[in-house]
Motif scaffolding. Structure first.
Motif, short mmCIF file in Angstrom:
data_model
loop_
_atom_site.label_atom_id
_atom_site.label_comp_id
_atom_site.label_asym_id
_atom_site.label_seq_id
_atom_site.Cartn_x
_atom_site.Cartn_y
_atom_site.Cartn_z
N UNK A 30 22.84 -0.26 -1.16
CA UNK A 30 23.19 1.13 -1.35
C UNK A 30 22.06 1.84 -2.08
N UNK A 31 21.69 3.00 -1.58
CA UNK A 31 20.55 3.73 -2.14
C UNK A 31 20.88 4.21 -3.55
N UNK A 39 26.47 5.16 2.33
CA UNK A 39 25.31 5.39 1.48
C UNK A 39 24.36 4.21 1.43
N UNK A 40 24.44 3.31 2.45
CA UNK A 40 23.50 2.20 2.47
C UNK A 40 22.22 2.64 3.18
N UNK A 41 21.11 2.17 2.65
CA UNK A 41 19.82 2.57 3.19
C UNK A 41 19.60 1.90 4.55
N UNK A 42 19.29 2.68 5.57
CA UNK A 42 19.04 2.06 6.86
C UNK A 42 17.63 2.34 7.37
N UNK A 101 0.82 -1.22 0.00
CA UNK A 101 0.00 0.00 0.00
C UNK A 101 0.85 1.26 0.00
N UNK A 102 1.80 1.35 -0.89
CA UNK A 102 2.59 2.58 -1.00
C UNK A 102 2.57 3.07 -2.45
N UNK A 103 2.87 4.34 -2.65
CA UNK A 103 2.86 4.85 -4.03
C UNK A 103 4.26 5.13 -4.56
N UNK A 104 5.28 4.90 -3.74
CA UNK A 104 6.63 4.98 -4.30
C UNK A 104 7.55 4.01 -3.59
N UNK A 105 8.63 3.65 -4.28
CA UNK A 105 9.56 2.65 -3.75
C UNK A 105 10.97 3.20 -3.82
N UNK A 106 11.78 2.84 -2.80
CA UNK A 106 13.19 3.20 -2.87
C UNK A 106 13.92 2.09 -3.60
N UNK A 107 14.84 2.47 -4.47
CA UNK A 107 15.57 1.48 -5.24
C UNK A 107 16.97 1.32 -4.63
N UNK A 108 17.36 0.09 -4.29
CA UNK A 108 18.70 -0.16 -3.75
C UNK A 108 19.38 -1.21 -4.62
N UNK A 112 7.77 14.25 0.89
CA UNK A 112 6.88 13.47 1.73
C UNK A 112 7.67 12.60 2.70
N UNK A 113 8.84 12.17 2.26
CA UNK A 113 9.64 11.31 3.12
C UNK A 113 11.11 11.51 2.74
N UNK A 114 11.99 11.10 3.64
CA UNK A 114 13.42 11.19 3.36
C UNK A 114 14.07 9.86 3.72
N UNK A 115 14.79 9.25 2.79
CA UNK A 115 15.51 8.04 3.14
C UNK A 115 16.72 8.38 4.04
N UNK A 116 17.04 7.48 4.94
CA UNK A 116 18.17 7.69 5.84
C UNK A 116 19.27 6.71 5.43
#
Lengths: 214, 384
Positions: free
Chosen positions: B291-292, B350-353, B279-286, B341-345
């Protein structure tokens, strides 16, 4: 026309040469004196305004009068003519050099100083190149004027195209007046165009682009 | 490294600009001078490279009095960055960067090499070397202004409101870039500003000045916690003093642990089914190492569904992220300012946590105001 050229062609060439010589020498002297003076004045703005208005007054003296004044001092001939024209060339070059340098962006000047430019480096590397378009505008203006005024040199025996004009006036011969006027005009246009070419050569590339962009 | 001993500056008419100033700056320290206009902060800085002469007292730079040194030589050995940027408009970027090198008569090869080295520091492509300043944006120009100050590798750099004329977003990114650069290169910085946020963010030590005197010189935390007097309090503003309290929360402490991600190489079809499941409208790509790489959203998939097969073809690589250990108060500010709307950490590699969303922030505010429920019960108990 052809007839006139056949009769006076040689003389016309000689006079045009003289005319060009008088004006260019006066202009060169003007540049040699006025540009460094303008740079110096930019260091002492208080004196500068006064001196420039004084030179402005010199400019308002009628040219015939200046030529006449010089006869007792330096006699007649080419030399006094050149001196008189030189005085006329000073103001536009001096004023434009002073204003051009004064108006260089203060941020750039401060950065240059802060980087450790000494006075001479600041002038040569920074202020002169940046003020070049304004300085050249002054030189062009004064050259075109000088070529016009040089006709008066004939009045004190300096030669040049003015000889034709005065002869024409005295003898009521319009063809002679034209023979003096037309080449002088052509000379002025050519001089202006060639100085424009010099100007674009001397103006740093980065400035040209930014003018186009502006 | 840099020592002010009883430094006083009086102008010709006798008005003092700086009064009896004493300060010691250590090597590698980042010192911000701050204060209202006319407080003498800029004058103090300009006395260091002798753009303004000292009336009384002495400034020692590397244990030598600056008055014993030739001003021109001195200035060449100290970096200088100003608010107006002041790049030479008639010189290329390369010539601008190595201007000091030209004054010091470096060889052409040395200058070329140094210009390229420096340009790499700020991630600008090499083509920029042959451009002219007016072809660059304000932010890029000031990057070059900073590089120019670094050219001869001076141990000390003076900066006079260098980011003051830039728009807020550019200023923000330049501040961060510069702070990073300073840590890497270990330069001593004397930085003049009137922007308190900037001073608190960048400085190791903030020197607050008023009427030519130092009011307080301390670390940002110490100043927020113990302002020396009313003037400092007023200068900081109430908001910052309140913000100064829960100062130590880092992004890592409040982020949500498991953002919805896809790996590079996933097909768009699979990506859509992930979106539907979660149920989300966007995805982070790693990538394989977590690594983001970027993000994709439903709209970009929609637009490119026919043309592309894999997520990396449609993803937006230019993504704004924050570091785990960055302070929450800075991050909140940024999230709100950018309107995301959101910020990846990410961590140092540079790895997504994790991820911080607006909902995370709302929860945090809720907790701060209502507590975690305990206080209410206690209050109810006491009332009875």
């Amino acid at each position: 026309m052809m007839e006139f050229l056949a009769e006076n062609g040689n003389e016309l060439l000689v006079k045009t040469g003289e005319h060009l010589y008088i004006s260019l020498v006066a202009m060169a002297l003007g540049v040699i004196v006025a540009v460094p003076l303008g740079v110096m004045l930019s260091r002492i703005p208080k004196v500068a305004d006064r001196l420039i208005s004084f030179v402005g007054i010199l400019q308002t003296i009628p040219s015939l009068a200046i030529l006449a004044f010089f006869i007792p001092i330096v006699g007649i001939g080419k030399f006094p003519a050149i001196i008189a024209l030189f005085i006329y060339s000073l103001l536009p070059i001096l004023r434009n050099t002073y204003i051009g340098i004064r108006d260089v962006d203060q941020g750039v000047i401060e950065a240059g100083k802060g980087m450790g430019m000494n006075n001479l480096q600041a002038i040569i590397k920074m202020e002169l190149p940046l003020a070049m378009p304004v300085i050249m505008a002054g030189i062009r203006l004064s050259t075109v004027y000088l070529i016009g005024w040089a006709a008066l040199a004939a009045f004190i025996g300096g030669g040049g195209l003015g000889d034709f004009i005065f002869d024409g006036l005295n003898l009521y011969k319009p063809s002679l007046i034209l023979a003096g006027t037309v080449p002088a005009t052509i000379l002025a246009v050519i001089a202006d165009r060639s100085l424009a070419a010099v100007e674009s050569k001397l103006t740093p590339d980065g400035l040209k682009d930014s003018y186009e962009a502006a | 490294m840099l020592e002010f001993n009883n430094v006083t500056k009086r102008y010709a008419d006798g008005t003092p600009a700086v009064k009896n100033l004493n300060l010691k700056i250590d090597k590698g320290e980042f010192v911000c001078f701050i204060g209202p206009s006319g407080c003498g902060k800029t004058t103090t800085m300009k006395m260091v490279n002798r753009l303004i002469d000292i009336t009384e007292g002495d400034i020692r730079f590397d244990d030598k009095s600056i008055n014993d040194q030739d001003p021109v030589e001195l200035r060449r050995s100290i970096g200088y960055v100003i608010q107006q940027i002041g790049l030479m408009p008639h010189m290329t970027i390369k010539e601008n960067i190595v201007l000091v090198g030209t004054l010091l008569k470096w060889s052409k090869e040395k200058k070329d090499q140094r210009a390229r080295e420096l340009l790499e520091l700020v991630d600008l492509p090499e083509e920029y070397l042959d451009k002219y300043p007016h072809e660059l944006s304000g932010g890029q120009q000031q990057r070059i202004g900073v590089l120019r100050a670094l050219a001869s590798n001076p141990p000390l750099i003076l900066m006079d409101e260098p980011f003051g004329a830039l728009d807020p977003i550019t200023r923000d990114s330049l501040q961060e870039e510069f702070k990073k650069l300073q840590k890497e290169l270990h330069k001593t910085i004397v930085f003049v500003t009137h922007d308190m946020d900037e001073a608190l963010k960048l400085a190791d030590r903030v020197v607050i000045m008023r009427d030519g005197e130092i009011v307080q010189a301390d670390t940002p935390d110490e100043i927020l916690r113990n302002p020396a007097n009313e003037f400092v309090e007023e200068f900081l503003g109430k908001d910052r003093l309140i913000q100064g309290r829960p100062d130590v929360t880092t992004v890592g402490q409040i982020m949500e642990g498991c953002p919805v991600t896809v790996q590079t190489g996933t097909t768009l079809k699979e990506a859509i089914s992930v979106m539907r499941d979660k149920h989300v409208d966007s995805l982070l790509v790693v990538d394989m190492d977590n690594t983001l790489q970027g993000f994709i959203d439903i709209e970009s998939i929609n637009l490119n569904y026919k043309k592309a097969n894999h997520v990396e073809e449609v993803m937006e690589a230019n993504i704004f992220s924050v570091a785990e250990e960055s302070l929450l108060r800075d991050t909140v500010h940024k999230i709100l300012r950018r309107g995301v709307k959101y910020v990846p950490v990410v961590n140092d590699a540079q790895q997504l946590t994790g991820i911080v969303t607006r909902a995370t922030l709302a929860n945090l505010v809720y907790d701060t105001i209502w507590g975690d429920g305990m206080e209410l019960e206690e209050a109810a108990a006491t009332a009875e």
